[in-house]
Design an enzyme around this catalytic site. Structure first.
Site, PDB file in Angstrom:
ATOM      1  N   GLY A   9      37.545 -21.174 -67.852  1.00 41.22           N
ATOM      2  CA  GLY A   9      36.760 -19.955 -67.798  1.00 41.22           C
ATOM      3  C   GLY A   9      37.558 -18.719 -67.430  1.00 41.22           C
ATOM      4  O   GLY A   9      38.727 -18.559 -67.806  1.00 41.22           O
ATOM      5  N   ILE A  10      36.911 -17.821 -66.682  1.00 45.09           N
ATOM      6  CA  ILE A  10      37.517 -16.545 -66.321  1.00 45.09           C
ATOM      7  C   ILE A  10      38.816 -16.745 -65.546  1.00 45.09           C
ATOM      8  O   ILE A  10      39.827 -16.090 -65.810  1.00 45.09           O
ATOM      9  CB  ILE A  10      36.526 -15.696 -65.501  1.00 45.09           C
ATOM     10  CG1 ILE A  10      35.348 -15.265 -66.368  1.00 45.09           C
ATOM     11  CG2 ILE A  10      37.221 -14.477 -64.903  1.00 45.09           C
ATOM     12  CD1 ILE A  10      34.240 -14.558 -65.612  1.00 45.09           C
ATOM     13  N   GLY A  11      38.809 -17.646 -64.580  1.00 45.38           N
ATOM     14  CA  GLY A  11      40.005 -17.869 -63.773  1.00 45.38           C
ATOM     15  C   GLY A  11      41.197 -18.278 -64.603  1.00 45.38           C
ATOM     16  O   GLY A  11      42.329 -17.828 -64.364  1.00 45.38           O
ATOM     17  N   SER A 134      29.179 -10.691 -59.027  1.00 40.37           N
ATOM     18  CA  SER A 134      28.318 -10.727 -60.210  1.00 40.37           C
ATOM     19  C   SER A 134      27.254  -9.651 -60.091  1.00 40.37           C
ATOM     20  O   SER A 134      26.851  -9.286 -58.972  1.00 40.37           O
ATOM     21  CB  SER A 134      27.648 -12.098 -60.340  1.00 40.37           C
ATOM     22  OG  SER A 134      26.622 -12.081 -61.320  1.00 40.37           O
ATOM     23  N   TYR A 161      23.008 -18.781 -55.806  1.00 41.54           N
ATOM     24  CA  TYR A 161      24.191 -18.160 -56.413  1.00 41.54           C
ATOM     25  C   TYR A 161      24.171 -16.651 -56.174  1.00 41.54           C
ATOM     26  O   TYR A 161      25.187 -16.055 -55.795  1.00 41.54           O
ATOM     27  CB  TYR A 161      24.224 -18.470 -57.908  1.00 41.54           C
ATOM     28  CG  TYR A 161      25.296 -17.743 -58.674  1.00 41.54           C
ATOM     29  CD1 TYR A 161      26.597 -18.222 -58.723  1.00 41.54           C
ATOM     30  CD2 TYR A 161      25.011 -16.557 -59.365  1.00 41.54           C
ATOM     31  CE1 TYR A 161      27.592 -17.556 -59.432  1.00 41.54           C
ATOM     32  CE2 TYR A 161      25.990 -15.885 -60.074  1.00 41.54           C
ATOM     33  CZ  TYR A 161      27.275 -16.392 -60.107  1.00 41.54           C
ATOM     34  OH  TYR A 161      28.252 -15.720 -60.807  1.00 41.54           O
TER      35      TYR A 161
END
Length: 283
Positions: A9-11, A134, A161
């Site tokens: 993903g993003i990481g 987020s 979350y």
């Protein structure tokens, strides 16, 4: 030398970008198998062999401490720390250390890790810390008892979350104040609505729904990584601290809940207590 918590993903996209800049990059991954695959792929794509894998599970404070100790023993500098833990939909569970697993994974683990690496970041200054938050933080709230699994509210969407991402922003901004004039900057970012595996813990109906609409409307992981990369390495972000950065790399105000100084102070103290920071050597 940057540290990124990744395996996908993003990481992973952030780590790949940093590796292309010929830096020494440490991949902090919970799964050795997935981490090794990410390591080999990044090395192959970038030609940078100075990318290494270390194991880290941010839901475990013991794992965080072991990882930090290893970094401090092996590394002489730390230029960038990217905290991008973001598990969503985790079933309610208490960790062995008496913390609720979502709050431990997304917030308390990164909170402790950052604290343990602060001296190295200061010695390397100018250096940067980036917290991946987020836009969903707007739906979160602060109840410090949640950190230890108390007074939890559960529904289909599971706002845990959102609460952890609000905590990320609050503590990033508080840390920025505490690091004033040290040469270490702290920012929090919104990657936008990104098609990643963050929904993998939800039921199949929810996963299928988001997979379909995500194909048409969500950003790719590479696009979602842009704001993090901007804060981590761009000249424009040099000296930028205590700010919340939108997915298009503009500075915006977070929600009002992230700007309540009394609540923010209470949260910081609760995080210190939950992670037992004041018992660390040198405190």
């Amino acid at each position: 030398m940057p540290v990124c918590r990744i395996s996908r993903g993003i990481g992973k996209c952030v780590a790949e970008d940093l590796a292309r800049r010929n830096g020494r990059v440490i991949l902090a991954c919970r799964s050795r198998e997935r981490g090794q695959r990410a390591l080999e792929e990044i090395q192959k794509k970038t030609g940078n062999k100075n990318v290494i894998l270390r194991i880290l599970d941010t839901s475990s404070l013991a794992s965080v401490r072991a990882f930090a100790q290893q970094i401090l023993q092996e590394e002489k500098r730390l230029d960038i720390l990217v905290n991008n833990a973001g598990a969503s939909g985790l079933p309610y569970r208490m960790t062995e250390e008496g913390l609720e697993v979502s709050f431990a994974t997304n917030h308390l683990g990164p909170f402790l890790l950052t604290h343990l690496l602060l001296d190295l970041l200061k010695r390397t200054a100018p250096s940067r810390i980036v917290f991946l938050s987020s836009f969903m933080h707007m739906l979160g709230w602060i109840d410090t008892s949640n950190l230890r699994g108390k007074n939890m509210e559960w529904n289909m969407m599971n706002n845990t979350y959102d609460c952890t991402k609000l905590m990320n922003i609050i503590c990033a901004n508080e840390l920025a104040k505490r690091l004033h004039n040290t040469g270490v900057t702290v920012t929090s970012v919104n990657p936008g609505i990104v098609q990643t595996e963050t929904m993998r813990y939800y039921n199949i109906i929810m996963r299928s729904f988001f997979r379909v609409i995500g194909f048409f409307f969500f950003k790719t992981a590479a696009e979602g990584a842009v704001s993090t990369i901007y804060c981590a390495v761009s000249e424009e972000a040099e000296g930028l601290t205590g700010k919340y950065i939108e997915s298009e790399c503009s500075i915006v105000l977070p929600s009002e809940k992230a700007r309540d100084s009394a609540v923010n102070k209470k949260l910081w103290e609760a995080c210190e207590s939950a992670t037992n920071i004041n018992a660390e050597p040198g405190k």
